[in-house]
Scaffold this motif. Structure first.
Motif, mmCIF file in Angstrom:
data_model
loop_
_atom_site.group_PDB
_atom_site.id
_atom_site.type_symbol
_atom_site.label_atom_id
_atom_site.label_comp_id
_atom_site.label_asym_id
_atom_site.label_seq_id
_atom_site.Cartn_x
_atom_site.Cartn_y
_atom_site.Cartn_z
ATOM 1 N N TYR A 32 0.824 -1.210 0.000
ATOM 2 C CA TYR A 32 0.000 0.000 0.000
ATOM 3 C C TYR A 32 0.855 1.255 0.000
ATOM 4 O O TYR A 32 1.849 1.345 0.738
ATOM 5 N N ALA A 33 0.441 2.219 -0.802
ATOM 6 C CA ALA A 33 0.936 3.575 -0.619
ATOM 7 C C ALA A 33 0.288 4.131 0.639
ATOM 8 O O ALA A 33 -0.838 3.766 0.980
ATOM 9 N N MET A 34 1.019 4.995 1.328
ATOM 10 C CA MET A 34 0.516 5.534 2.584
ATOM 11 C C MET A 34 0.496 7.059 2.534
ATOM 12 O O MET A 34 1.299 7.680 1.818
ATOM 13 N N ALA A 35 -0.401 7.629 3.309
ATOM 14 C CA ALA A 35 -0.530 9.088 3.307
ATOM 15 C C ALA A 35 -0.960 9.576 4.686
ATOM 16 O O ALA A 35 -1.474 8.805 5.508
ATOM 17 N N TRP A 36 -0.744 10.848 4.915
ATOM 18 C CA TRP A 36 -1.245 11.546 6.091
ATOM 19 C C TRP A 36 -2.161 12.687 5.638
ATOM 20 O O TRP A 36 -1.841 13.417 4.677
ATOM 21 N N PHE A 37 -3.265 12.822 6.355
ATOM 22 C CA PHE A 37 -4.209 13.913 6.177
ATOM 23 C C PHE A 37 -4.464 14.525 7.553
ATOM 24 O O PHE A 37 -4.121 13.941 8.586
ATOM 25 N N ARG A 38 -5.109 15.657 7.558
ATOM 26 C CA ARG A 38 -5.560 16.234 8.823
ATOM 27 C C ARG A 38 -6.894 16.942 8.605
ATOM 28 O O ARG A 38 -7.218 17.344 7.477
ATOM 29 N N GLN A 39 -7.615 17.098 9.701
ATOM 30 C CA GLN A 39 -8.903 17.786 9.640
ATOM 31 C C GLN A 39 -9.069 18.643 10.878
ATOM 32 O O GLN A 39 -9.100 18.125 11.999
ATOM 33 N N ALA A 40 -9.182 19.933 10.658
ATOM 34 C CA ALA A 40 -9.453 20.879 11.747
ATOM 35 C C ALA A 40 -10.955 21.062 11.870
ATOM 36 O O ALA A 40 -11.700 20.830 10.907
ATOM 37 N N PRO A 41 -11.439 21.489 13.032
ATOM 38 C CA PRO A 41 -12.880 21.677 13.220
ATOM 39 C C PRO A 41 -13.468 22.610 12.178
ATOM 40 O O PRO A 41 -12.935 23.692 11.921
ATOM 41 N N GLY A 42 -14.555 22.165 11.547
ATOM 42 C CA GLY A 42 -15.245 22.986 10.572
ATOM 43 C C GLY A 42 -14.572 23.081 9.218
ATOM 44 O O GLY A 42 -15.017 23.837 8.349
ATOM 45 N N LYS A 43 -13.502 22.289 9.021
ATOM 46 C CA LYS A 43 -12.780 22.354 7.748
ATOM 47 C C LYS A 43 -12.769 20.993 7.064
ATOM 48 O O LYS A 43 -13.020 19.963 7.684
ATOM 49 N N GLU A 44 -12.443 21.017 5.779
ATOM 50 C CA GLU A 44 -12.327 19.784 5.007
ATOM 51 C C GLU A 44 -11.062 19.028 5.425
ATOM 52 O O GLU A 44 -10.097 19.614 5.920
ATOM 53 N N ARG A 45 -11.092 17.704 5.201
ATOM 54 C CA ARG A 45 -9.894 16.916 5.446
ATOM 55 C C ARG A 45 -8.853 17.298 4.399
ATOM 56 O O ARG A 45 -9.125 17.326 3.199
ATOM 57 N N GLU A 46 -7.640 17.538 4.882
ATOM 58 C CA GLU A 46 -6.586 18.132 4.058
ATOM 59 C C GLU A 46 -5.429 17.158 3.870
ATOM 60 O O GLU A 46 -4.923 16.593 4.855
ATOM 61 N N PHE A 47 -4.998 16.998 2.633
ATOM 62 C CA PHE A 47 -3.840 16.154 2.332
ATOM 63 C C PHE A 47 -2.558 16.813 2.829
ATOM 64 O O PHE A 47 -2.365 18.030 2.643
ATOM 65 N N LEU A 48 -1.674 16.011 3.426
ATOM 66 C CA LEU A 48 -0.394 16.513 3.905
ATOM 67 C C LEU A 48 0.769 15.925 3.127
ATOM 68 O O LEU A 48 1.634 16.652 2.633
ATOM 69 N N ALA A 49 0.817 14.595 3.053
ATOM 70 C CA ALA A 49 1.965 13.938 2.441
ATOM 71 C C ALA A 49 1.617 12.501 2.109
ATOM 72 O O ALA A 49 0.736 11.913 2.735
ATOM 73 N N SER A 50 2.331 11.957 1.142
ATOM 74 C CA SER A 50 2.163 10.547 0.792
ATOM 75 C C SER A 50 3.528 9.945 0.456
ATOM 76 O O SER A 50 4.482 10.667 0.130
ATOM 77 N N VAL A 51 3.581 8.612 0.532
ATOM 78 C CA VAL A 51 4.841 7.906 0.287
ATOM 79 C C VAL A 51 4.554 6.624 -0.476
ATOM 80 O O VAL A 51 3.522 5.980 -0.257
ATOM 81 N N SER A 52 5.466 6.277 -1.366
ATOM 82 C CA SER A 52 5.299 5.090 -2.201
ATOM 83 C C SER A 52 5.524 3.811 -1.403
ATOM 84 O O SER A 52 5.905 3.840 -0.240
ATOM 85 N N LEU A 53 5.293 2.695 -2.046
ATOM 86 C CA LEU A 53 5.390 1.388 -1.395
ATOM 87 C C LEU A 53 6.764 1.167 -0.773
ATOM 88 O O LEU A 53 6.881 0.633 0.328
ATOM 89 N N THR A 54 7.821 1.565 -1.475
ATOM 90 C CA THR A 54 9.179 1.336 -0.985
ATOM 91 C C THR A 54 9.689 2.482 -0.114
ATOM 92 O O THR A 54 10.704 2.342 0.545
ATOM 93 N N GLY A 55 8.999 3.613 -0.145
ATOM 94 C CA GLY A 55 9.455 4.781 0.600
ATOM 95 C C GLY A 55 10.362 5.688 -0.206
ATOM 96 O O GLY A 55 10.803 6.727 0.289
ATOM 97 N N ASP A 56 10.641 5.328 -1.445
ATOM 98 C CA ASP A 56 11.579 6.102 -2.261
ATOM 99 C C ASP A 56 10.961 7.373 -2.835
ATOM 100 O O ASP A 56 11.668 8.343 -3.120
ATOM 101 N N SER A 57 9.669 7.364 -3.038
ATOM 102 C CA SER A 57 8.999 8.519 -3.635
ATOM 103 C C SER A 57 8.018 9.126 -2.645
ATOM 104 O O SER A 57 7.297 8.395 -1.960
ATOM 105 N N LYS A 58 8.004 10.449 -2.616
ATOM 106 C CA LYS A 58 7.145 11.156 -1.667
ATOM 107 C C LYS A 58 6.511 12.354 -2.342
ATOM 108 O O LYS A 58 7.063 12.928 -3.284
#
Length: 123
Positions: A32-58
């Protein structure tokens, strides 16, 4: 299928750092590719970062470059988010997610989600 559990959130002063962890269950984490998002109160969920299967690409949201770093350890079934120079605007619930591709920074590109961990930055 994969289950995700975030940890490492908490209360931190402005200018401080935190490292979030996301532990995955099952033997398929490295598919699986993995990612981090965040959501503040009253706001849309926001993309922060993602990483490839091996970790080589971000990929990072433009506003996070230089402050946040994503990494993964497939031997530990864990993905991390190192956050530096935190400010009150970073206060949110932080989620990790698993999906088929790291190239897309959109919520609907990810199939599995953790329950989130709260990060609060005080001024």
């Amino acid at each position: 299928q994969v289950q995700l559990v975030e940890s490492g959130g908490g209360l931190v002063q402005a200018g401080g750092s935190l490292r979030l962890s996301c532990a995955a269950s099952g033997r398929t984490f490295s598919t699986y590719a993995m990612a981090w998002f965040r959501q503040a109160p009253g706001k849309e969920r926001e993309f922060l970062a993602s990483v490839s299967l091996t970790g080589d690409s971000k990929r990072y949201a433009e506003s996070m470059k230089g402050r946040f770093t994503i990494s993964r350890d497939n031997a530990k079934n864990t993905v991390y988010l190192q956050m530096n120079s935190l400010n009150p605007a970073d206060t949110a619930v932080y989620y990790c997610a698993a999906g088929a591709t790291w190239r897309i920074g959109e919520r609907n590109a990810y199939d599995y989600w953790g329950q989130g961990t709260q990060v609060t930055v005080s001024s």
